[in-house]
Motif scaffolding. Structure first.
Motif, mmCIF file in Angstrom:
data_model
loop_
_atom_site.group_PDB
_atom_site.id
_atom_site.type_symbol
_atom_site.label_atom_id
_atom_site.label_comp_id
_atom_site.label_asym_id
_atom_site.label_seq_id
_atom_site.Cartn_x
_atom_site.Cartn_y
_atom_site.Cartn_z
ATOM 1 N N UNK A 13 0.852 -1.193 0.000
ATOM 2 C CA UNK A 13 0.000 0.000 0.000
ATOM 3 C C UNK A 13 0.884 1.237 0.000
ATOM 4 N N UNK A 14 0.715 2.110 -0.994
ATOM 5 C CA UNK A 14 1.509 3.334 -1.082
ATOM 6 C C UNK A 14 0.783 4.524 -0.464
ATOM 7 N N UNK A 15 -0.495 4.689 -0.795
ATOM 8 C CA UNK A 15 -1.281 5.817 -0.304
ATOM 9 C C UNK A 15 -2.747 5.440 -0.271
ATOM 10 N N UNK A 16 -3.518 6.170 0.532
ATOM 11 C CA UNK A 16 -4.973 6.007 0.558
ATOM 12 C C UNK A 16 -5.628 7.375 0.472
ATOM 13 N N UNK A 17 -6.813 7.411 -0.125
ATOM 14 C CA UNK A 17 -7.576 8.640 -0.279
ATOM 15 C C UNK A 17 -9.030 8.361 0.061
ATOM 16 N N UNK A 18 -9.647 9.146 0.966
ATOM 17 C CA UNK A 18 -11.023 8.889 1.362
ATOM 18 C C UNK A 18 -11.989 9.064 0.194
ATOM 19 N N UNK A 51 -12.994 0.310 4.249
ATOM 20 C CA UNK A 51 -12.557 1.606 4.777
ATOM 21 C C UNK A 51 -13.061 2.783 3.941
ATOM 22 N N UNK A 52 -13.792 2.504 2.864
ATOM 23 C CA UNK A 52 -14.327 3.520 1.957
ATOM 24 C C UNK A 52 -13.223 4.449 1.470
ATOM 25 N N UNK A 53 -12.155 3.834 0.951
ATOM 26 C CA UNK A 53 -11.018 4.594 0.439
ATOM 27 C C UNK A 53 -10.559 4.034 -0.902
ATOM 28 N N UNK A 54 -9.879 4.891 -1.658
ATOM 29 C CA UNK A 54 -9.156 4.450 -2.845
ATOM 30 C C UNK A 54 -7.721 4.222 -2.394
ATOM 31 N N UNK A 55 -7.164 3.078 -2.765
ATOM 32 C CA UNK A 55 -5.841 2.686 -2.294
ATOM 33 C C UNK A 55 -4.917 2.515 -3.500
ATOM 34 N N UNK A 56 -3.757 3.160 -3.441
ATOM 35 C CA UNK A 56 -2.740 3.011 -4.482
ATOM 36 C C UNK A 56 -1.833 1.875 -4.051
ATOM 37 N N UNK A 57 -1.698 0.875 -4.922
ATOM 38 C CA UNK A 57 -0.963 -0.349 -4.584
ATOM 39 C C UNK A 57 0.110 -0.650 -5.624
ATOM 40 N N UNK A 58 1.282 -1.032 -5.107
ATOM 41 C CA UNK A 58 2.359 -1.541 -5.970
ATOM 42 C C UNK A 58 2.507 -3.023 -5.644
ATOM 43 N N UNK A 59 2.667 -3.841 -6.662
ATOM 44 C CA UNK A 59 2.908 -5.265 -6.426
ATOM 45 C C UNK A 59 4.383 -5.542 -6.643
ATOM 46 N N UNK A 60 5.017 -6.063 -5.605
ATOM 47 C CA UNK A 60 6.450 -6.330 -5.622
ATOM 48 C C UNK A 60 6.723 -7.828 -5.680
ATOM 49 N N UNK A 61 6.876 -8.347 -6.858
ATOM 50 C CA UNK A 61 7.269 -9.742 -7.027
ATOM 51 C C UNK A 61 6.281 -10.749 -6.488
ATOM 52 N N UNK A 62 6.515 -12.001 -6.744
ATOM 53 C CA UNK A 62 5.627 -13.054 -6.289
ATOM 54 C C UNK A 62 5.632 -13.177 -4.775
#
Length: 69
Positions: A13-18, A51-62
């Motif tokens: 999880x990088x960031x969240x926005x309500x 949580x009623x948020x938009x979440x910015x996600x990075x996927x790091x490898x398997x």
């Protein structure tokens, strides 16, 4: 329904926005674009209904569960 980009990877999880903010989706998408430019690797936005948020996600490898020896 599981996200096909997160399945088999370790999501970070990088960031969240309500989501109450009408611009939250747009701001999250902009942050995802910035994160893609900062470092290689897939970045995308999820809506988290709990949580009623938009979440910015990075996927790091398997993830450890899906790594092959």
């Amino acid at each position: 329904m599981a996200c096909h980009e997160c399945t088999g990877h370790h999501p970070v999880r990088l960031d969240t926005y309500p989501a109450g903010n009408p611009r939250a989706s747009l701001v999250a998408a902009h942050r995802a674009t910035e994160a893609r430019e900062e470092a290689p690797g897939p970045v995308h936005v999820h809506y988290d209904a709990i949580t009623d948020t938009f979440v910015v996600i990075r996927t790091n490898g398997p993830s450890a569960k899906t790594r092959q020896p």
